[in-house]
Design an enzyme around this catalytic site. Structure first.
Site, PDB file in Angstrom:
ATOM      1  CE1 TYR A 155      -9.444 -36.574  64.294  1.00 46.92           C
ATOM      2  CE2 TYR A 155      -8.610 -38.815  64.397  1.00 46.92           C
ATOM      3  CZ  TYR A 155      -9.636 -37.913  64.588  1.00 46.92           C
ATOM      4  OH  TYR A 155     -10.847 -38.348  65.069  1.00 46.92           O
ATOM      5  CE  LYS A 159     -10.286 -36.191  67.741  1.00 47.28           C
ATOM      6  NZ  LYS A 159     -11.435 -35.495  68.344  1.00 47.28           N
TER       7      LYS A 159
HETATM    8  P1  NAD Z   1     -18.311 -35.044  61.331  1.00 49.32           P
HETATM    9  O1  NAD Z   1     -17.317 -34.311  60.486  1.00 49.32           O
HETATM   10  O2  NAD Z   1     -19.263 -35.965  60.688  1.00 49.32           O
HETATM   11  O3  NAD Z   1     -19.135 -34.006  62.225  1.00 49.32           O
HETATM   12  C1  NAD Z   1     -18.435 -33.043  62.982  1.00 49.32           C
HETATM   13  C2  NAD Z   1     -19.289 -31.819  63.200  1.00 49.32           C
HETATM   14  O4  NAD Z   1     -18.474 -30.827  63.869  1.00 49.32           O
HETATM   15  C3  NAD Z   1     -19.772 -31.176  61.880  1.00 49.32           C
HETATM   16  O5  NAD Z   1     -21.157 -30.920  61.964  1.00 49.32           O
HETATM   17  C4  NAD Z   1     -18.967 -29.894  61.787  1.00 49.32           C
HETATM   18  O6  NAD Z   1     -19.659 -28.823  61.141  1.00 49.32           O
HETATM   19  C5  NAD Z   1     -18.699 -29.570  63.257  1.00 49.32           C
HETATM   20  N1  NAD Z   1     -17.528 -28.694  63.415  1.00 49.32           N
HETATM   21  C6  NAD Z   1     -16.348 -28.727  62.751  1.00 49.32           C
HETATM   22  N2  NAD Z   1     -15.574 -27.706  63.153  1.00 49.32           N
HETATM   23  C7  NAD Z   1     -16.272 -27.027  64.097  1.00 49.32           C
HETATM   24  C8  NAD Z   1     -16.000 -25.883  64.872  1.00 49.32           C
HETATM   25  N3  NAD Z   1     -14.851 -25.189  64.744  1.00 49.32           N
HETATM   26  N4  NAD Z   1     -16.936 -25.470  65.762  1.00 49.32           N
HETATM   27  C9  NAD Z   1     -18.114 -26.126  65.886  1.00 49.32           C
HETATM   28  N5  NAD Z   1     -18.430 -27.205  65.166  1.00 49.32           N
HETATM   29  C10 NAD Z   1     -17.518 -27.652  64.274  1.00 49.32           C
HETATM   30  O7  NAD Z   1     -17.437 -35.834  62.425  1.00 49.32           O
HETATM   31  P2  NAD Z   1     -17.870 -37.084  63.341  1.00 49.32           P
HETATM   32  O8  NAD Z   1     -17.408 -38.307  62.674  1.00 49.32           O
HETATM   33  O9  NAD Z   1     -19.263 -36.935  63.778  1.00 49.32           O
HETATM   34  O10 NAD Z   1     -16.878 -36.869  64.574  1.00 49.32           O
HETATM   35  C11 NAD Z   1     -17.296 -36.305  65.825  1.00 49.32           C
HETATM   36  C12 NAD Z   1     -16.127 -36.400  66.806  1.00 49.32           C
HETATM   37  O11 NAD Z   1     -15.760 -37.784  66.958  1.00 49.32           O
HETATM   38  C13 NAD Z   1     -14.868 -35.676  66.331  1.00 49.32           C
HETATM   39  O12 NAD Z   1     -14.211 -35.095  67.420  1.00 49.32           O
HETATM   40  C14 NAD Z   1     -14.026 -36.797  65.739  1.00 49.32           C
HETATM   41  O13 NAD Z   1     -12.656 -36.503  65.738  1.00 49.32           O
HETATM   42  C15 NAD Z   1     -14.382 -37.949  66.662  1.00 49.32           C
HETATM   43  N6  NAD Z   1     -14.158 -39.269  66.062  1.00 49.32           N
HETATM   44  C16 NAD Z   1     -14.833 -39.669  64.940  1.00 49.32           C
HETATM   45  C17 NAD Z   1     -14.573 -40.934  64.406  1.00 49.32           C
HETATM   46  C18 NAD Z   1     -15.284 -41.462  63.192  1.00 49.32           C
HETATM   47  O14 NAD Z   1     -14.987 -42.609  62.777  1.00 49.32           O
HETATM   48  N7  NAD Z   1     -16.193 -40.768  62.572  1.00 49.32           N
HETATM   49  C19 NAD Z   1     -13.644 -41.774  65.019  1.00 49.32           C
HETATM   50  C20 NAD Z   1     -12.975 -41.331  66.159  1.00 49.32           C
HETATM   51  C21 NAD Z   1     -13.248 -40.077  66.667  1.00 49.32           C
END
Ligand code: NAD
Length: 259
Positions: A155, A159
Site C-alpha cells: 500500500y 501511494k
Molecule cells: P473505502 O474503501 O471506504 O472506499 C473506497 C471506494 O472505492 C469503495 O466504494 C470501493 O467500492 C471503491 N473501489 C474499490 N476498488 C475500485 C475499483 N477497482 N474501481 C472503482 N471503484 C473501486 O476507502 P476510503 O477510505 O474512502 O479511501 C478513499 C481513498 O483515500 C483511497 O484511495 C485510499 O487509499 C485513500 N486514503 C484513505 C485513508 C483512510 O484513512 N480511510 C487514508 C489515506 C488515504
C-alpha cells in the site's frame, strides 16, 4: 447555487469519495459519481438526488483504461465538458510482514492504486487538452505515500507511486494549463479502516478496534479524520483559488506525518 464546473470522482459511492462528491455538489458542481460497487453507488445517487444535487452515476472499474474513457464521455454527454477529475478509488490490500507479501496482492493493489490513477490521468488529460481551457486532476495518495508504515509495504509503495505520477503529470500537462495534485489523508474511519483494523489483528495481535485506537493515538489534533476534512482540501485543490498549485501531494492528517 449554479456553478459551471463539472467533476468526475472515482470510488465515490462511500467513504472519502462520497464526502468529496457531497462537498462539490454542495458548492454547485455538476458531479459524476462512480464506483465498482453498483448497489452502494445507486443508494448514494438516490440520497444525493433527494438533496437536489446535480449528479449522475456510472459504474466503472478504475483498473480498466476504457472505463475511465467512458466516465469522461459520460460527463461530456451529460454536462457538456469536464473540469475536474478526481482519482479517489483505492484499496488497502494485505496487512503483512514484508517477507510474506504475496505477488497477487501486489498486482491487486497496484492495479487499482497505481494503474487506476494513471489511466484516470490519461483519460482526463485527453479531454482537458481537447477542450483547451485547462482543468485539474486530483489523485488520492496518503500519509503512507510520505512515509512507509509497518506491514503496509505494498500500500505504501502504491501511494508513493501516486506522488510520482502526480509530479510527472503536473510537469507534462502544465503547458496546457492543467494542474495535477494529490491529497494525502491520515486516518479516517471509513470502510477501509474497518478492514485494516481487522487485518492488523493477525500481525499485531490486537483485538477489534485496538489497531485503529493505537494509530489514532498518534494524531496531534486528537481525533480521527472525517470525510469532510478531506473534502475541504480537495474542494480547495479543485477551485480556482488553487490554480497556481501543481505537482504537490498535500497532507491532511491532523498531525501524524510532518513534512
Ligand atoms: P473505502 O474503501 O471506504 O472506499 C473506497 C471506494 O472505492 C469503495 O466504494 C470501493 O467500492 C471503491 N473501489 C474499490 N476498488 C475500485 C475499483 N477497482 N474501481 C472503482 N471503484 C473501486 O476507502 P476510503 O477510505 O474512502 O479511501 C478513499 C481513498 O483515500 C483511497 O484511495 C485510499 O487509499 C485513500 N486514503 C484513505 C485513508 C483512510 O484513512 N480511510 C487514508 C489515506 C488515504
Amino acid at each position: 447555487m449554479a456553478l459551471d464546473r463539472v467533476a468526475v470522482i472515482t470510488g465515490s459511492a462511500q467513504g472519502l469519495g462520497k464526502g468529496i462528491a457531497e462537498k462539490l455538489c454542495g458548492q454547485g458542481y455538476k458531479v459524476v459519481i462512480s464506483d465498482i460497487n453498483e448497489e452502494v453507488l445507486n443508494e448514494t445517487l438516490e440520497e444525493f438526488k433527494g438533496k437536489d444535487y446535480e449528479v449522475s452515476a456510472l459504474v466503472a472499474d478504475v483498473t480498466k483504461q476504457e472505463e475511465h474513457e467512458s466516465l469522461v464521455r459520460h460527463a461530456v454527454e451529460k454536462y457538456g465538458k469536464l473540469d475536474v477529475y478526481i482519482n479517489n478509488a483505492g484499496v488497502e490490500g494485505e496487512v503483512e510482514q514484508i517477507e510474506k507479501i504475496n505477488s497477487k496482492n501486489v498486482d491487486f493493489v497496484f492495479d487499482v492504486n497505481v494503474k487506476g490513477v494513471l489511466y484516470g490521468i490519461q483519460a482526463a488529460a485527453k479531454q482537458l487538452k481537447k477542450q483547451g481551457q485547462g482543468g485539474t486532476i486530483i489523485n488520492a495518495s496518503s500519509i503512507a505515500g510520505h512515509e512507509g508504515f509497518d506491514f503496509l509495504a505494498t500500500y505504501s509503495a502504491s501511494k508513493f507511486a501516486v506522488r510520482g505520477l502526480t509530479q510527472v503529470a503536473s510537469k507534462e500537462l502544465a503547458k496546457d494549463k492543467i494542474t495535477v495534485n494529490a491529497y494525502c489523508p491520515g486516518i479516517a474511519a471509513t470502510g477501509m479502516w474497518d478492514r485494516l483494523d481487522e487485518k492488523f489483528m493477525d500481525v499485531l495481535g490486537t483485538k477489534k478496534g485496538e489497531a485503529l485506537e493505537q494509530f489514532a493515538s498518534t494524531i496531534s489534533l486528537g481525533r480521527t479524520q472525517e470525510p469532510q476534512d478531506v473534502a475541504n482540501l480537495v474542494a480547495f485543490l479543485a477551485s480556482e483559488d488553487a490554480s497556481y498549485i501543481t505537482g504537490q501531494a498535500i497532507l491532511t492528517d491532523g498531525g501524524i506525518v510532518y513534512r
